[in-house]
Design a protein around this motif. Sequence first.
Motif, mmCIF file in Angstrom:
data_model
loop_
_atom_site.group_PDB
_atom_site.id
_atom_site.type_symbol
_atom_site.label_atom_id
_atom_site.label_comp_id
_atom_site.label_asym_id
_atom_site.label_seq_id
_atom_site.Cartn_x
_atom_site.Cartn_y
_atom_site.Cartn_z
ATOM 1 N N LEU A 90 -7.957 -0.500 -12.991
ATOM 2 C CA LEU A 90 -7.459 -1.294 -11.867
ATOM 3 C C LEU A 90 -6.405 -2.306 -12.290
ATOM 4 O O LEU A 90 -5.721 -2.861 -11.436
ATOM 5 N N SER A 91 -6.275 -2.548 -13.585
ATOM 6 C CA SER A 91 -5.270 -3.506 -14.039
ATOM 7 C C SER A 91 -3.889 -2.869 -14.190
ATOM 8 O O SER A 91 -2.944 -3.569 -14.540
ATOM 9 N N GLN A 92 -3.774 -1.587 -13.937
ATOM 10 C CA GLN A 92 -2.492 -0.903 -14.089
ATOM 11 C C GLN A 92 -1.653 -1.094 -12.821
ATOM 12 O O GLN A 92 -2.118 -0.804 -11.708
ATOM 13 N N MET A 145 -2.350 -0.118 -8.633
ATOM 14 C CA MET A 145 -2.525 -1.187 -7.659
ATOM 15 C C MET A 145 -1.506 -1.087 -6.531
ATOM 16 O O MET A 145 -1.818 -1.358 -5.371
ATOM 17 N N ILE A 146 -0.276 -0.693 -6.850
ATOM 18 C CA ILE A 146 0.741 -0.506 -5.802
ATOM 19 C C ILE A 146 0.325 0.631 -4.877
ATOM 20 O O ILE A 146 0.422 0.514 -3.642
ATOM 21 N N PHE A 147 -0.145 1.730 -5.443
ATOM 22 C CA PHE A 147 -0.602 2.869 -4.641
ATOM 23 C C PHE A 147 -1.758 2.456 -3.729
ATOM 24 O O PHE A 147 -1.758 2.783 -2.523
ATOM 25 N N LEU A 148 -2.727 1.745 -4.278
ATOM 26 C CA LEU A 148 -3.873 1.326 -3.460
ATOM 27 C C LEU A 148 -3.457 0.327 -2.385
ATOM 28 O O LEU A 148 -3.998 0.353 -1.273
ATOM 29 N N ALA A 149 -2.488 -0.523 -2.680
ATOM 30 C CA ALA A 149 -1.997 -1.476 -1.679
ATOM 31 C C ALA A 149 -1.300 -0.744 -0.536
ATOM 32 O O ALA A 149 -1.486 -1.094 0.639
ATOM 33 N N VAL A 150 -0.504 0.269 -0.849
ATOM 34 C CA VAL A 150 0.184 1.042 0.203
ATOM 35 C C VAL A 150 -0.823 1.769 1.076
ATOM 36 O O VAL A 150 -0.715 1.757 2.311
ATOM 37 N N ILE A 151 -1.822 2.370 0.476
ATOM 38 C CA ILE A 151 -2.859 3.069 1.249
ATOM 39 C C ILE A 151 -3.611 2.064 2.130
ATOM 40 O O ILE A 151 -3.906 2.340 3.304
#
Length: 57
Positions: free
Chosen positions: A30-32, A36-42
């Motif tokens: 999760l620190s990558q 994190m950008i992918f999860l934020a967009v989703i």
Amino acid sequence: MFETSQSDPAVPVAVPDPVADEPRGCLFALSQPPLMIFLAVIGILLLLAAVHDLFLL
């Protein structure tokens, strides 16, 4: 006389690295930044869909 010491100074002793033996867990993943950008967009897409369903339909 024979030398009776137990240690051989010519052979280096390999000390295992304790950090390298530890498995990397979920917090490391999760620190990558790309993940994190992918999860934020989703998450934003899901939030926009929920707001659309609640207020515009």
